[in-house]
Enzyme design. Sequence first.
Site, short mmCIF file in Angstrom:
data_model
loop_
_atom_site.label_atom_id
_atom_site.label_comp_id
_atom_site.label_asym_id
_atom_site.label_seq_id
_atom_site.Cartn_x
_atom_site.Cartn_y
_atom_site.Cartn_z
N LYS A 46 21.89 40.77 73.71
CA LYS A 46 22.53 40.96 72.41
C LYS A 46 21.97 40.08 71.30
O LYS A 46 21.66 38.92 71.50
CB LYS A 46 24.04 40.65 72.53
CG LYS A 46 24.83 41.66 73.32
CD LYS A 46 25.01 42.99 72.60
CE LYS A 46 25.94 42.90 71.42
NZ LYS A 46 27.33 42.90 71.81
N GLU A 99 29.12 40.26 59.56
CA GLU A 99 30.47 40.48 60.09
C GLU A 99 31.46 39.46 59.52
O GLU A 99 32.57 39.81 59.12
CB GLU A 99 30.47 40.37 61.61
CG GLU A 99 29.83 41.55 62.30
CD GLU A 99 29.80 41.35 63.81
OE1 GLU A 99 30.52 42.07 64.51
OE2 GLU A 99 29.07 40.45 64.28
N ASN A 148 52.42 18.47 33.85
CA ASN A 148 52.38 19.93 33.72
C ASN A 148 51.15 20.40 32.91
O ASN A 148 50.47 21.35 33.30
CB ASN A 148 53.66 20.46 33.07
CG ASN A 148 54.89 20.15 33.91
OD1 ASN A 148 54.76 19.69 35.04
ND2 ASN A 148 56.07 20.39 33.38
N ASN A 150 23.51 39.60 67.56
CA ASN A 150 24.65 40.07 66.78
C ASN A 150 24.55 39.75 65.29
O ASN A 150 24.08 38.68 64.92
CB ASN A 150 25.94 39.45 67.33
CG ASN A 150 26.22 39.90 68.75
OD1 ASN A 150 25.90 41.04 69.12
ND2 ASN A 150 26.81 39.02 69.54
N THR A 174 26.60 60.55 51.86
CA THR A 174 27.96 60.67 51.33
C THR A 174 28.79 60.97 52.56
O THR A 174 28.33 61.65 53.49
CB THR A 174 28.11 61.80 50.29
OG1 THR A 174 27.80 63.04 50.92
CG2 THR A 174 27.19 61.61 49.09
N HIS A 175 30.00 60.45 52.61
CA HIS A 175 30.88 60.61 53.78
C HIS A 175 30.20 60.06 55.05
O HIS A 175 30.51 60.52 56.15
CB HIS A 175 31.28 62.07 54.02
CG HIS A 175 31.71 62.79 52.79
ND1 HIS A 175 33.03 62.85 52.38
CD2 HIS A 175 31.00 63.46 51.83
CE1 HIS A 175 33.11 63.54 51.25
NE2 HIS A 175 31.89 63.91 50.89
N LYS A 213 46.69 25.99 44.36
CA LYS A 213 45.37 25.38 44.59
C LYS A 213 44.72 25.76 45.91
O LYS A 213 43.52 26.04 45.96
CB LYS A 213 45.47 23.87 44.44
CG LYS A 213 45.61 23.46 42.99
CD LYS A 213 46.01 22.03 42.85
CE LYS A 213 46.93 21.85 41.67
NZ LYS A 213 48.24 22.53 41.83
N SER A 253 50.91 17.20 47.59
CA SER A 253 49.77 18.14 47.54
C SER A 253 48.45 17.37 47.54
O SER A 253 47.40 17.94 47.31
CB SER A 253 49.86 19.00 46.28
OG SER A 253 49.88 18.17 45.13
N TYR A 272 56.81 25.75 33.43
CA TYR A 272 56.27 25.26 34.69
C TYR A 272 57.35 25.29 35.78
O TYR A 272 58.52 24.98 35.53
CB TYR A 272 55.76 23.81 34.53
CG TYR A 272 55.24 23.26 35.86
CD1 TYR A 272 53.94 23.54 36.28
CD2 TYR A 272 56.06 22.52 36.71
CE1 TYR A 272 53.47 23.08 37.49
CE2 TYR A 272 55.60 22.06 37.93
CZ TYR A 272 54.31 22.35 38.33
OH TYR A 272 53.84 21.91 39.53
N1 ARG Z 1 51.17 18.63 41.68
C1 ARG Z 1 51.73 19.41 40.63
C2 ARG Z 1 51.07 20.79 40.63
O1 ARG Z 1 50.04 20.92 41.15
C3 ARG Z 1 51.51 18.76 39.32
C4 ARG Z 1 52.57 19.03 38.29
C5 ARG Z 1 53.87 18.54 38.77
N2 ARG Z 1 54.84 18.51 37.74
C6 ARG Z 1 56.07 18.11 38.02
N3 ARG Z 1 56.89 18.03 37.03
N4 ARG Z 1 56.49 17.88 39.23
O2 ARG Z 1 51.59 21.74 40.09
#
Ligand code: ARG
Length: 462
Positions: free
Chosen positions: A284, A291, A111, A286, A156-157, A326, A24, A318
């Site tokens: 035009k 939008e 975690n 725009n 309204t409407h 994210k 990630s 977890y």
């Molecule tokens: N990259 C993980 C997340 O965003 C971090 C926690 C990972 N924990 C694990 N035991 N693999 O959730």
Amino acid sequence: MSEKPWDGRFSQKTDKLVEAFTSSIQIDKRLYAYDIEGSMAHCKMLAKSGIITGDDASSLISGLEKIKTEIEADQFRFDDSLEDIHMHIEDRLFQITGTVARKLHTARSRNDQVALDIRMYLRTETLIITSHLAELRKVFLALAKKYMDVTLPGYTHLQRAQPVLLSHHLMAYYEMFSRDADRFRDTLKRINVMPLGSAALAGTTYPIDRHYTAELLGFPRVSVNSIDSVSDRDFIIEFLSSASLCMMHLSRISEELILWSSSEFAFIELSDAFSTGSSIMPQKKNPDVPELTRGKTGSVFGSLISLLTMMKSLPLSYNRDMQEDKKPLFEAADTLKACIEIYINMLPTITINSESMRQATSAGFLNATDMADYLVTRGMPFREAHSCVGKMVSYALDKKKELHELGIEELQSFSSLIEEEIFDFLTTEQMISRRKSFGGTAAENVMAAIEEAEKSLDKEDP
Ligand code: ARG
């Protein structure tokens, strides 16, 4: 690249596909500053609690500072084999400080670490958003003050209903964005809770001082249940829900600006600086900003639904699924900030065509309710007045006229209660100024609402 911190029990190397799949880092690297700040506080707490020495803490902290500088100078190597920002920083710390780096992870886990990082990130974002919203609300207040003498049909409407002050219409948006700001501030209470020290899920055997960590990081509260601490993402969902509502409000003003700038309405003109042209039709201009704001609203709602769906039915505590939080979160926060910011800049550049707005109040029987009210003031029961005016409207429609364009004798043929004064009574100005009920569109009410709003905005917490 270095060994993985968790690979002790593994006899095979991780498949490259798995490395790419589980990584990630491209997304969570933007949490680096929070991760480092959290780690520094953790070091200080470990030293204060006698779990590591003061010397160890100092070398860990200076290593972390160096890493921050490297990342900010673009001199840090990111690599999929190290999964996430937490492992990258720990790995680099090992290269800088040697084995002492291995002590940083005492009494914590990724975690609780990731939960801390997101909370720190969201706390900052929420404050940026409430301050953007304060700016936006100031823009609405300034416009409301500027256009106090502009009238337009209220709808309204999407049918012309009754005339209102443009300022009253603008202050409706002020109210919406004030509620949004309130919601973000309320969400912040639940974001601002310190989870570190919950470790993997059950807490830790070391004599840590979580309250001290919280104090160092400026958290007013410490999470009370270690299992909940690592599995809770409610605060993200709340943030996304507040963001969705705010985007929904922005999409409503966007829709109005799009309609109002059409030739059919011609109520406003967007400035050239905030419009775009067409590559084929030279005439035009725009309304792309409204939008796109309207369009981006969908993706923010999508983030909310992603998170709700991701969390649905997840067993405690977890689960790796949660790493997927994210991307939608970052996208939604970035989108919302960008939309508010562009509105702060665009709104003051709009030209108001007060003449067409005014013109629009004189057609479409906007004074029908007032005609009924007039009959009521002269003693007719409201239901009867309503039906009497209905007949007048039908008659006027036949004649292709508005009520105020009928002659006094024509009007009197519907009710002898009507007198010459009716024509004054039915002007847009009179209709507006009679709506003095609290929250109504009469100028004195709207001015009072603006003044009240200015006072409370000044007193507001960030
Ligand atoms: N990259 C993980 C997340 O965003 C971090 C926690 C990972 N924990 C694990 N035991 N693999 O959730």
